[in-house]
Design a protein around this motif. Sequence first.
Motif, short mmCIF file in Angstrom:
data_model
loop_
_atom_site.label_atom_id
_atom_site.label_comp_id
_atom_site.label_asym_id
_atom_site.label_seq_id
_atom_site.Cartn_x
_atom_site.Cartn_y
_atom_site.Cartn_z
N PRO A 141 0.81 -1.22 0.00
CA PRO A 141 0.00 0.00 0.00
C PRO A 141 0.84 1.27 0.00
N PHE A 142 2.07 1.18 0.48
CA PHE A 142 2.92 2.38 0.53
C PHE A 142 3.31 2.84 -0.88
N ASN A 143 3.43 1.88 -1.81
CA ASN A 143 3.78 2.25 -3.18
C ASN A 143 2.65 2.95 -3.90
N ASP A 144 1.43 2.80 -3.39
CA ASP A 144 0.26 3.42 -4.03
C ASP A 144 -0.04 4.81 -3.49
N MET A 145 0.64 5.22 -2.44
CA MET A 145 0.33 6.50 -1.82
C MET A 145 0.86 7.66 -2.66
N PRO A 146 0.11 8.76 -2.72
CA PRO A 146 0.60 9.93 -3.47
C PRO A 146 1.81 10.55 -2.79
N GLU A 147 2.70 11.08 -3.60
CA GLU A 147 3.89 11.73 -3.02
C GLU A 147 3.52 13.10 -2.49
N GLY A 148 4.44 13.67 -1.71
CA GLY A 148 4.22 14.99 -1.15
C GLY A 148 4.34 15.00 0.35
N GLU A 149 3.83 16.05 0.97
CA GLU A 149 3.97 16.24 2.41
C GLU A 149 2.84 15.55 3.18
N TYR A 150 3.23 14.83 4.23
CA TYR A 150 2.30 14.24 5.18
C TYR A 150 2.62 14.81 6.56
N GLU A 167 5.33 18.45 16.57
CA GLU A 167 5.04 18.52 15.14
C GLU A 167 5.95 17.53 14.42
N ALA A 168 5.45 16.94 13.35
CA ALA A 168 6.27 16.05 12.54
C ALA A 168 5.71 16.03 11.13
N ALA A 169 6.59 15.87 10.15
CA ALA A 169 6.17 15.85 8.76
C ALA A 169 7.07 14.92 7.96
N ILE A 170 6.49 14.34 6.91
CA ILE A 170 7.24 13.48 5.99
C ILE A 170 7.11 14.07 4.60
N ASP A 171 8.24 14.32 3.96
CA ASP A 171 8.26 14.67 2.54
C ASP A 171 8.42 13.34 1.80
N TYR A 172 7.29 12.77 1.35
CA TYR A 172 7.24 11.38 0.92
C TYR A 172 7.54 11.24 -0.56
N ASP A 173 8.51 10.35 -0.86
CA ASP A 173 8.91 10.06 -2.24
C ASP A 173 8.41 8.67 -2.59
N THR A 174 7.34 8.59 -3.38
CA THR A 174 6.74 7.30 -3.71
C THR A 174 7.67 6.43 -4.53
N SER A 175 8.42 7.04 -5.46
CA SER A 175 9.28 6.27 -6.35
C SER A 175 10.44 5.63 -5.62
N ASP A 176 10.87 6.23 -4.52
CA ASP A 176 11.98 5.69 -3.73
C ASP A 176 11.79 6.14 -2.28
N THR A 219 13.28 5.51 0.33
CA THR A 219 14.50 5.84 1.06
C THR A 219 14.93 7.29 0.85
N GLN A 220 14.38 7.95 -0.17
CA GLN A 220 14.71 9.36 -0.42
C GLN A 220 13.75 10.31 0.29
N SER A 221 12.78 9.77 1.02
CA SER A 221 11.86 10.61 1.79
C SER A 221 12.61 11.31 2.93
N LYS A 222 12.06 12.42 3.38
CA LYS A 222 12.67 13.20 4.46
C LYS A 222 11.67 13.35 5.60
N VAL A 223 12.17 13.26 6.83
CA VAL A 223 11.33 13.37 8.02
C VAL A 223 11.87 14.47 8.91
N THR A 224 10.98 15.32 9.40
CA THR A 224 11.36 16.36 10.36
C THR A 224 10.39 16.31 11.54
N ALA A 225 10.89 16.69 12.71
CA ALA A 225 10.04 16.71 13.91
C ALA A 225 10.51 17.80 14.85
N LYS A 226 9.55 18.35 15.61
CA LYS A 226 9.85 19.39 16.58
C LYS A 226 8.98 19.13 17.82
#
Length: 278
Positions: free
Chosen positions: A95-104, A133-142, A144-151
């Motif tokens: 299901p993770f491969n089907d998710m749209p890319e972008g910010e979560y 606060e926390a966010a994921i810049d999600y890269d569907t194609s890969d 491992t290239q996603s970015k996670v930040t938290a405060k």
Amino acid sequence: MQQLKIMAVELTDLFIQDNHFILKLILQQNHPLFVHISVSYTVRGKIISALSVYAQCVECKIKKMDDMMNFLKMAIFSLVLSLAGCVSLVFAKSPFNDMPEGEYVVDLSHASVVWKVSHLGLSSYVARFADFEAAIDYDTSDITQSKVTAKINPLSIQTAYPNAKEKDFDNILATDKSWFNAGEFASIDFVSTSIEMTGEKTAVMKGKLTFLGVSKPVSLDVEFNGAMLRQPFSGKPTMGFSATTTIQRTNWGMSKYAPDIGDEVEVMIEGEFVKSDG
């Protein structure tokens, strides 16, 4: 012709690149001869498929060991091809491969940051942060290239101290200069630097933790719990994760009462992340 008297054969730990096949071959001399081949397929330690193939020779006799080995080789080859198809199917349906890319962004109503530390070696003292606060810049194609930040807001400590009216222990922990010193350091920050998949739904995420003005590398074990294109309550794409890590608080300058109050702090994180509208 004399029938072979083979009772059992086992072959384990046959590695094929990153994939691990465990094969058990059981040959029982009955009449008719019955051959049972069972296969468990794992990807980096996670069993994702198990197949069993049965072959039966009725009123047949085996002339040579080579005949049996050739039969086994063909059977194993067929199993490998079948398993490869199963693996492709499993990953294709992730299901993770089907998710749209972008910010979560994290849904605070379905998220927690809990930590515990040894108290004199007698028990583990457990507390949590309620505001973060926390966010994921999600890269569907890969992934491992996603970015996670938290405060994290250190003023949001909750300890369930039993005599809060007599002593505001949460506020002491949050503001005391020997503890979280929130008056000087208003947030605890994390930025990911790498994500390495260790299984179909597990990963190691490394990053930089900035705490009490000190930045140090940390490593978190992450589990991908699930993903929905349309979460039934919010109607939005949502992903869920769990993560754990252990840090030594003295590395960030918090040394009060160590080691009687443990140096090692275990952190347990749960979070649902919802796709941003933007």
